[in-house]
Design a protein around this motif. Structure first.
Motif, mmCIF file in Angstrom:
data_model
loop_
_atom_site.group_PDB
_atom_site.id
_atom_site.type_symbol
_atom_site.label_atom_id
_atom_site.label_comp_id
_atom_site.label_asym_id
_atom_site.label_seq_id
_atom_site.Cartn_x
_atom_site.Cartn_y
_atom_site.Cartn_z
ATOM 1 N N ASN A 48 0.866 -1.193 -0.006
ATOM 2 C CA ASN A 48 0.093 -0.112 -0.060
ATOM 3 C C ASN A 48 0.900 1.130 0.047
ATOM 4 O O ASN A 48 1.798 1.283 0.796
ATOM 5 C CB ASN A 48 -0.829 -0.059 1.351
ATOM 6 C CG ASN A 48 -2.120 -0.940 1.081
ATOM 7 O OD1 ASN A 48 -2.453 -1.130 -0.283
ATOM 8 N ND2 ASN A 48 -2.738 -1.301 2.065
ATOM 9 N N LYS A 49 0.498 2.158 -0.891
ATOM 10 C CA LYS A 49 1.022 3.374 -0.868
ATOM 11 C C LYS A 49 0.361 4.409 -0.226
ATOM 12 O O LYS A 49 -0.824 4.506 -0.331
ATOM 13 C CB LYS A 49 1.459 3.815 -2.519
ATOM 14 C CG LYS A 49 2.442 3.141 -2.978
ATOM 15 C CD LYS A 49 2.943 3.807 -4.460
ATOM 16 C CE LYS A 49 3.853 2.961 -5.051
ATOM 17 N NZ LYS A 49 4.492 3.791 -5.984
ATOM 18 N N LYS A 50 0.999 5.225 0.683
ATOM 19 C CA LYS A 50 0.231 6.234 1.573
ATOM 20 C C LYS A 50 0.133 7.452 0.798
ATOM 21 O O LYS A 50 1.369 7.997 0.648
ATOM 22 C CB LYS A 50 0.529 6.219 2.835
ATOM 23 C CG LYS A 50 -0.131 7.290 3.833
ATOM 24 C CD LYS A 50 0.452 7.304 5.179
ATOM 25 C CE LYS A 50 -0.399 8.197 5.940
ATOM 26 N NZ LYS A 50 0.269 8.358 7.310
ATOM 27 N N ALA A 51 -1.121 8.042 0.212
ATOM 28 C CA ALA A 51 -1.064 9.176 -0.508
ATOM 29 C C ALA A 51 -1.780 10.164 0.443
ATOM 30 O O ALA A 51 -2.889 9.710 1.176
ATOM 31 C CB ALA A 51 -1.862 9.007 -1.859
ATOM 32 N N MET A 52 -1.318 11.411 0.440
ATOM 33 C CA MET A 52 -1.964 12.478 0.992
ATOM 34 C C MET A 52 -2.033 13.545 -0.122
ATOM 35 O O MET A 52 -1.463 14.025 -0.812
ATOM 36 C CB MET A 52 -1.036 12.963 2.021
ATOM 37 C CG MET A 52 -0.239 12.207 2.965
ATOM 38 S SD MET A 52 -1.571 11.581 4.251
ATOM 39 C CE MET A 52 -1.549 12.843 5.410
ATOM 40 N N VAL A 53 -3.487 13.882 -0.189
ATOM 41 C CA VAL A 53 -4.063 14.690 -1.117
ATOM 42 C C VAL A 53 -4.476 16.054 -0.482
ATOM 43 O O VAL A 53 -5.236 16.046 0.298
ATOM 44 C CB VAL A 53 -5.116 14.329 -1.786
ATOM 45 C CG1 VAL A 53 -5.752 14.782 -3.169
ATOM 46 C CG2 VAL A 53 -4.737 12.624 -2.420
ATOM 47 N N LEU A 54 -3.831 17.192 -0.972
ATOM 48 C CA LEU A 54 -4.070 18.514 -0.376
ATOM 49 C C LEU A 54 -5.093 19.279 -1.245
ATOM 50 O O LEU A 54 -4.878 19.270 -2.525
ATOM 51 C CB LEU A 54 -2.856 19.232 -0.441
ATOM 52 C CG LEU A 54 -3.165 20.774 -0.128
ATOM 53 C CD1 LEU A 54 -3.493 20.843 1.448
ATOM 54 C CD2 LEU A 54 -1.810 21.644 -0.351
ATOM 55 N N LEU A 55 -6.445 19.124 -0.667
ATOM 56 C CA LEU A 55 -7.570 19.871 -1.442
ATOM 57 C C LEU A 55 -7.859 21.163 -1.064
ATOM 58 O O LEU A 55 -7.419 21.562 0.046
ATOM 59 C CB LEU A 55 -8.822 18.850 -1.002
ATOM 60 C CG LEU A 55 -8.834 17.490 -1.584
ATOM 61 C CD1 LEU A 55 -10.074 16.826 -1.013
ATOM 62 C CD2 LEU A 55 -8.893 17.488 -2.898
ATOM 63 N N ASP A 110 3.957 8.640 0.183
ATOM 64 C CA ASP A 110 4.979 7.910 1.086
ATOM 65 C C ASP A 110 6.156 9.064 1.607
ATOM 66 O O ASP A 110 7.135 8.779 1.463
ATOM 67 C CB ASP A 110 5.646 7.051 0.565
ATOM 68 C CG ASP A 110 4.727 5.556 0.502
ATOM 69 O OD1 ASP A 110 3.781 5.433 1.326
ATOM 70 O OD2 ASP A 110 5.266 4.772 -0.406
ATOM 71 N N GLY A 111 5.511 10.351 1.767
ATOM 72 C CA GLY A 111 6.409 11.451 1.993
ATOM 73 C C GLY A 111 6.927 12.197 0.783
ATOM 74 O O GLY A 111 7.356 13.239 1.197
ATOM 75 N N LEU A 112 6.792 11.832 -0.299
ATOM 76 C CA LEU A 112 7.573 12.408 -1.470
ATOM 77 C C LEU A 112 6.436 13.354 -2.329
ATOM 78 O O LEU A 112 5.466 12.333 -2.560
ATOM 79 C CB LEU A 112 8.134 11.523 -2.223
ATOM 80 C CG LEU A 112 9.584 10.669 -1.473
ATOM 81 C CD1 LEU A 112 10.131 9.826 -2.390
ATOM 82 C CD2 LEU A 112 10.435 11.807 -1.159
ATOM 83 N N GLU A 113 6.600 14.502 -2.782
ATOM 84 C CA GLU A 113 5.645 15.115 -3.483
ATOM 85 C C GLU A 113 5.642 14.711 -4.930
ATOM 86 O O GLU A 113 6.799 14.470 -5.656
ATOM 87 C CB GLU A 113 5.986 16.555 -3.625
ATOM 88 C CG GLU A 113 4.762 17.367 -4.097
ATOM 89 C CD GLU A 113 4.788 18.911 -4.211
ATOM 90 O OE1 GLU A 113 4.668 19.529 -4.768
ATOM 91 O OE2 GLU A 113 5.494 19.338 -2.807
#
Length: 191
Positions: free
Chosen positions: A137-144, A171-174
């Motif tokens: 699983n890749k952890k993705a953080m999406v800035l809305l 995973d911490g990389l943009e």
């Protein structure tokens, strides 16, 4: 000379009656009830227009509006996943494996009585996704982000708003290069 006075008197009476009948038409317009904060609550259907770079998609989605939240039971994440996973076959497999993604978009509503609308100011939170690819699983953080206000129009009881996914971190990389994903909902109606 007496034969001209009767027609003139009749003409004056006709003009006065016509004027009075036209004057009474001014109050025949329908009463439009003023919009209230509670009016926005309910279930909606909308045409979602998603734009990323030169690509544009449209589909019908549903969502629920509560006191201060727009709740998506099946948030459209295909463009986000395809931005993270470049292989189209793996991206489609990941979208299927993820299933329905829930997301709550927070808002604050104020009444604009002059225009009979509710103005919505959005405060989106970061969307966290677990995207399955190659057994991990890749952890993705999406800035809305919502750069403009949304509107609930009292006259036709419709909702209009837009927001965008400005940045994705995996995973911490943009992700770079990245084209922002714009979500436009130009006309949403209550079910």
């Amino acid at each position: 000379m007496k034969k001209y006075t009767v027609p003139r008197l009749l003409l004056v009476v006709l003009i006065m009656l016509t004027g009075l009948s036209l004057f009474s038409c001014n109050s025949d317009s329908p009463e439009i009830p003023p919009v209230k904060l509670e009016d926005i609550k309910g279930n909606y259907k909308a045409r979602l227009i998603t734009i990323q770079g030169n690509f544009r998609t449209e589909k019908i989605i549903g969502f629920t509006v509560k006191k201060d939240t727009i709740a998506f039971e099946d948030f459209p994440v295909s463009e986000i996943v395809k931005s993270v996973i470049k292989d189209p076959a793996k991206a489609e497999a990941a979208i299927k494996a993820m299933g329905k993604v829930k997301y709550d978009l927070q808002y604050n509503a104020t009444v604009n009585a002059g225009n009979n609308v509710l103005e919505l100011t959005f405060t989106p939170k970061i969307m966290e996704l677990q995207i399955p690819v190659d057994g991990t699983n890749k952890k993705a953080m999406v800035l809305l982000n919502a750069k403009q206000k949304g509107f609930y129009v009292g006259m036709d009881q419709s909702l209009r708003f837009a927001f965008s996914a400005d940045k994705i971190t995996v995973d911490g990389l943009e992700i770079s290069p990245y084209d922002a994903i714009n979500y436009n909902l130009p006309f949403c109606i209550k079910n």
